[in-house]
Scaffold this motif. Structure first.
Motif, PDB file in Angstrom:
ATOM      1  N   THR A  80       0.847  -1.187   0.000  1.00  0.00           N
ATOM      2  CA  THR A  80       0.000   0.000   0.000  1.00  0.00           C
ATOM      3  C   THR A  80       0.884   1.239   0.000  1.00  0.00           C
ATOM      4  O   THR A  80       1.837   1.337   0.782  1.00  0.00           O
ATOM      5  CB  THR A  80      -0.921  -0.003   1.231  1.00  0.00           C
ATOM      6  OG1 THR A  80      -1.639  -1.234   1.263  1.00  0.00           O
ATOM      7  CG2 THR A  80      -1.917   1.138   1.174  1.00  0.00           C
ATOM      8  N   PHE A  81       0.570   2.154  -0.906  1.00  0.00           N
ATOM      9  CA  PHE A  81       1.361   3.374  -1.059  1.00  0.00           C
ATOM     10  C   PHE A  81       0.460   4.589  -0.919  1.00  0.00           C
ATOM     11  O   PHE A  81      -0.728   4.537  -1.267  1.00  0.00           O
ATOM     12  CB  PHE A  81       2.004   3.428  -2.450  1.00  0.00           C
ATOM     13  CG  PHE A  81       3.048   2.364  -2.695  1.00  0.00           C
ATOM     14  CD1 PHE A  81       4.388   2.616  -2.479  1.00  0.00           C
ATOM     15  CD2 PHE A  81       2.661   1.101  -3.136  1.00  0.00           C
ATOM     16  CE1 PHE A  81       5.345   1.631  -2.708  1.00  0.00           C
ATOM     17  CE2 PHE A  81       3.614   0.107  -3.361  1.00  0.00           C
ATOM     18  CZ  PHE A  81       4.960   0.375  -3.139  1.00  0.00           C
ATOM     19  N   PRO A  98       2.931  -0.408   9.344  1.00  0.00           N
ATOM     20  CA  PRO A  98       2.622  -0.077  10.744  1.00  0.00           C
ATOM     21  C   PRO A  98       3.763   0.698  11.414  1.00  0.00           C
ATOM     22  O   PRO A  98       4.930   0.320  11.313  1.00  0.00           O
ATOM     23  CB  PRO A  98       2.421  -1.447  11.392  1.00  0.00           C
ATOM     24  CG  PRO A  98       3.130  -2.424  10.512  1.00  0.00           C
ATOM     25  CD  PRO A  98       3.103  -1.855   9.123  1.00  0.00           C
ATOM     26  N   CYS A  99       3.410   1.779  12.106  1.00  0.00           N
ATOM     27  CA  CYS A  99       4.383   2.513  12.927  1.00  0.00           C
ATOM     28  C   CYS A  99       4.965   1.533  13.946  1.00  0.00           C
ATOM     29  O   CYS A  99       4.208   0.824  14.618  1.00  0.00           O
ATOM     30  CB  CYS A  99       3.676   3.675  13.630  1.00  0.00           C
ATOM     31  SG  CYS A  99       4.679   4.451  14.924  1.00  0.00           S
ATOM     32  N   PRO A 100       6.296   1.471  14.080  1.00  0.00           N
ATOM     33  CA  PRO A 100       6.898   0.522  15.025  1.00  0.00           C
ATOM     34  C   PRO A 100       6.478   0.779  16.470  1.00  0.00           C
ATOM     35  O   PRO A 100       6.612  -0.105  17.318  1.00  0.00           O
ATOM     36  CB  PRO A 100       8.403   0.750  14.850  1.00  0.00           C
ATOM     37  CG  PRO A 100       8.549   1.337  13.490  1.00  0.00           C
ATOM     38  CD  PRO A 100       7.307   2.169  13.272  1.00  0.00           C
ATOM     39  N   VAL A 101       5.971   1.976  16.767  1.00  0.00           N
ATOM     40  CA  VAL A 101       5.574   2.283  18.144  1.00  0.00           C
ATOM     41  C   VAL A 101       4.071   2.090  18.348  1.00  0.00           C
ATOM     42  O   VAL A 101       3.648   1.348  19.228  1.00  0.00           O
ATOM     43  CB  VAL A 101       5.984   3.721  18.530  1.00  0.00           C
ATOM     44  CG1 VAL A 101       5.521   4.032  19.955  1.00  0.00           C
ATOM     45  CG2 VAL A 101       7.493   3.873  18.409  1.00  0.00           C
ATOM     46  N   PRO A 146      -1.044  12.207  10.368  1.00  0.00           N
ATOM     47  CA  PRO A 146      -1.971  12.312  11.495  1.00  0.00           C
ATOM     48  C   PRO A 146      -2.529  10.968  11.966  1.00  0.00           C
ATOM     49  O   PRO A 146      -3.271  10.926  12.948  1.00  0.00           O
ATOM     50  CB  PRO A 146      -3.098  13.204  10.947  1.00  0.00           C
ATOM     51  CG  PRO A 146      -3.045  13.010   9.473  1.00  0.00           C
ATOM     52  CD  PRO A 146      -1.614  12.728   9.121  1.00  0.00           C
ATOM     53  N   ALA A 147      -2.152   9.880  11.287  1.00  0.00           N
ATOM     54  CA  ALA A 147      -2.709   8.572  11.662  1.00  0.00           C
ATOM     55  C   ALA A 147      -2.106   8.023  12.957  1.00  0.00           C
ATOM     56  O   ALA A 147      -2.704   7.163  13.592  1.00  0.00           O
ATOM     57  CB  ALA A 147      -2.487   7.564  10.524  1.00  0.00           C
ATOM     58  N   HIS A 148      -0.917   8.526  13.388  1.00  0.00           N
ATOM     59  CA  HIS A 148      -0.336   8.033  14.637  1.00  0.00           C
ATOM     60  C   HIS A 148      -1.331   8.188  15.775  1.00  0.00           C
ATOM     61  O   HIS A 148      -2.101   9.147  15.815  1.00  0.00           O
ATOM     62  CB  HIS A 148       0.934   8.832  15.007  1.00  0.00           C
ATOM     63  CG  HIS A 148       2.101   8.570  14.111  1.00  0.00           C
ATOM     64  ND1 HIS A 148       2.895   7.461  14.237  1.00  0.00           N
ATOM     65  CD2 HIS A 148       2.606   9.288  13.080  1.00  0.00           C
ATOM     66  CE1 HIS A 148       3.865   7.513  13.320  1.00  0.00           C
ATOM     67  NE2 HIS A 148       3.698   8.599  12.590  1.00  0.00           N
ATOM     68  N   SER A 149      -1.278   7.262  16.742  1.00  0.00           N
ATOM     69  CA  SER A 149      -2.170   7.379  17.894  1.00  0.00           C
ATOM     70  C   SER A 149      -1.816   8.651  18.663  1.00  0.00           C
ATOM     71  O   SER A 149      -0.699   9.167  18.563  1.00  0.00           O
ATOM     72  CB  SER A 149      -2.032   6.160  18.808  1.00  0.00           C
ATOM     73  OG  SER A 149      -0.862   6.280  19.589  1.00  0.00           O
ATOM     74  N   SER A 150      -2.760   9.140  19.445  1.00  0.00           N
ATOM     75  CA  SER A 150      -2.550  10.412  20.143  1.00  0.00           C
ATOM     76  C   SER A 150      -1.411  10.314  21.150  1.00  0.00           C
ATOM     77  O   SER A 150      -0.828  11.324  21.541  1.00  0.00           O
ATOM     78  CB  SER A 150      -3.844  10.851  20.833  1.00  0.00           C
ATOM     79  OG  SER A 150      -4.248   9.841  21.737  1.00  0.00           O
TER      80      SER A 150
END
Ligand SMILES: [Zn+2]
Length: 159
Positions: A80-81, A98-101, A146-150
């Motif tokens: 997915t790009f 997926p963000c590693p965190v 902005p997709a990272h969790s808060s």
């Protein structure tokens, strides 16, 4: 797949997807051209690249555009790009993962050539350090997304 048949497929994709019931013809054509460019970069039949879920269910907003490329040799293998805005024709693609965190789907690698994807597949995402510094292998778009969790420390403005 021969050059001629890949070219014919690219032409067919542009012809079929340059009109759309929900969006303007010019925007539909921009999206189709971006999808064909990604297929060319990956060296696959353009029929294997489509926006989001499908051409018939384009999901707003279309910028950034999300494109899915399935591997012709294994349809379950999907890459997915994201692409900043299909109105431009010279932007890089960003591989999403997926963000590693926090695990949110975010841009992990800037892909301007097939070798960029090869480097990422070879090395994977660099480990993230607790000091909040982003390793050079990550694109700027990683922490702008902005997709990272808060609570993710790599959400821009919070580190
Ligand atoms: Zn995150």
């Amino acid at each position: 797949m021969s050059i001629a048949s890949r070219a014919a497929s690219a032409y067919e994709q542009l012809r079929r997807h340059s009109t759309h019931p929900l969006i303007s013809d010019s925007k539909a054509a921009d999206i189709a051209r971006a999808a064909v460019r990604l297929a060319a970069l990956l060296g696959i039949d353009p029929a294997h690249v489509q926006p989001n879920r499908s051409w018939n269910s384009l999901v707003l907003p279309l910028a950034p555009l999300t494109l899915r490329a399935s591997d012709p040799e294994d349809e379950r293998q999907v890459y997915t790009f994201s692409y900043r805005d299909p109105i431009y024709d010279d932007e890089p693609f960003f591989l999403l993962g997926p963000c590693p965190v926090c695990g949110a789907m975010v841009p992990l690698a800037e892909v301007r050539s097939l070798a960029d994807l090869g480097a990422f597949l070879d090395q994977g995402p660099a480990p993230l350090l607790n000091n909040g510094m982003l390793p050079n292998s990550y694109p700027d778009e990683f922490d702008r997304d902005p997709a990272h969790s808060s609570t993710c420390p790599f959400r821009e403005g919070e580190s």
